[in-house]
Write an enzyme that holds these catalytic residues in place. Sequence first.
Site, PDB file in Angstrom:
ATOM      1  N   HIS A 104       0.891  -1.185   0.000  1.00  0.00           N
ATOM      2  CA  HIS A 104       0.000   0.000   0.000  1.00  0.00           C
ATOM      3  C   HIS A 104       0.917   1.219   0.000  1.00  0.00           C
ATOM      4  O   HIS A 104       1.338   1.695   1.051  1.00  0.00           O
ATOM      5  CB  HIS A 104      -0.883  -0.044   1.250  1.00  0.00           C
ATOM      6  CG  HIS A 104      -1.799   1.125   1.412  1.00  0.00           C
ATOM      7  ND1 HIS A 104      -3.164   1.033   1.268  1.00  0.00           N
ATOM      8  CD2 HIS A 104      -1.573   2.422   1.722  1.00  0.00           C
ATOM      9  CE1 HIS A 104      -3.722   2.209   1.482  1.00  0.00           C
ATOM     10  NE2 HIS A 104      -2.767   3.075   1.763  1.00  0.00           N
ATOM     11  N   CYS A 148      -3.643  10.768   4.522  1.00  0.00           N
ATOM     12  CA  CYS A 148      -4.232  10.479   5.816  1.00  0.00           C
ATOM     13  C   CYS A 148      -4.278  11.758   6.612  1.00  0.00           C
ATOM     14  O   CYS A 148      -3.278  12.470   6.703  1.00  0.00           O
ATOM     15  CB  CYS A 148      -3.410   9.423   6.546  1.00  0.00           C
ATOM     16  SG  CYS A 148      -4.031   9.110   8.196  1.00  0.00           S
TER      17      CYS A 148
END
Length: 283
Positions: free
Chosen positions: A205, A238
Site C-alpha cells: 500500500h 491520511c
Amino acid sequence: MGEYVEIFEVGPRDGLQNEKRLIPVAEKIALVDLLSGAGFRRIEVASFVSPKWVPQMADGAEVLAGIHRAPHVSYAALTPNLIGFQRAMAARADEIAIFGAASEGFSRANINASIEESLERFAPVAEAAAEEGVPVRGYISCVTDCPYDGPTAPARVAWVAKKLLAMGCYEISLGDTIGRGTPQTITAMLNAVAEVVPVSKLAGHYHDTGGRALENIEASLALGLRVFDAAVGGLGGCPYAKGATGNVATEAVADHLSALGYDTGLDRAVIGRAADMARAMRG
Ligand code: HMG
Ligand code: MG
C-alpha cells in the site's frame, strides 16, 4: 496473458477521506458504481471510524446502502473498534479491515492508542468477524517511515504483522503512509515481514508522495507480492500524517503492470473515466 496481479481499489475510502469539501453521498456512490464495472475484485468504500475524527467518512452506511453491488466485488470497510464493526455489519460490508501502525507516534495520532493498546482493541473485532464469517484484512501504517518517529525498524513491522496474522487477518497490507519509502527500505522491510508472514498474504500500500511508488511496487513484485492497493486519480492521504498526499494512482499502477507483462484484469477505459471523476470530486 501475463500473470495476474491484483489492484485493490481504495480510492472511495483512502482517496476521499482527506478531502476538505464534504462530498455528497450521491457522488461517492457514482464513483463506486463506476469502479464496480472496472474489473476489481475488492473495493474499499467506507470507514466506520469516529465521525469527529474523519467527518468525510461519516456517511459510510449510506454509501453501502446506495451502491449497486456487483456480484464479484467484495466491498470493504475500515473498522477501528467494535462500534465500527457493528456499524459495518449493519451496513452489510462484505469484509472489514483493522488498521494499526508500526510506529508509536502515528498509532497515537491516528487512533489514539499505543500499538499494544490498538492490538488489544482489534482482537475482539477479529473474533466477532470470525463468528460472523466476515474476512478481516489488516493494515500496518508507516512501514518504512513515520512522520512523528522517523525511520521504522523492519523488525517492528514484522512484529505487528505476526500479531495481525495470529488474529486471523487473511491479508496484511503494508502502508508506506507518507510515501518516503525507497526500493531499498521497502525491500528490507519486506524481507523482515516475509520471515513471519507468507508473501502470498502480503499487499503493498504505497503512497507516491516521494514519486517512488512504482519503483517500490517493482521491488515488491521481485519478492513475490501480487496485490497492490491504489486509488483512482491518485487522490488521498491520511488526515493524521501531514504531507501524506497521494495514494499511488490506480491508472499508473495498471499501466505499469501491463508494461511489465502482468495482467490486472482491469478495463483501462473505465479506470480512466473513474480517475477523471475522482479528480473532479476534489475540493
Ligand atoms: P477515541 O476518541 O480514543 O475513542 O478515538 P473513544 O472510544 O474514546 O470514543 C470517543 C467517541 O467516539 C465516543 O462518542 C464514541 O462513541 C465514538 P462520544 O461519547 O464522544 O459521543 N466512537 C465512534 N463513533 C462511530 N464509529 C466508531 C466509533 N468509535 C468511537 N467506530 C478512534 C478512537 C479509533 C475511534 C478514533 O481515533 C478514530 O476514529 N480514528 C480513525 C482515524 C482514521 O480514520 N484515520 C484514517 C484511516 S488510517 C489510514 O488512512 C492509513 C491506511 O490507509 C494505510 C496507510 O496508508 O498507511 C489504512
Ligand atoms: Mg493509505
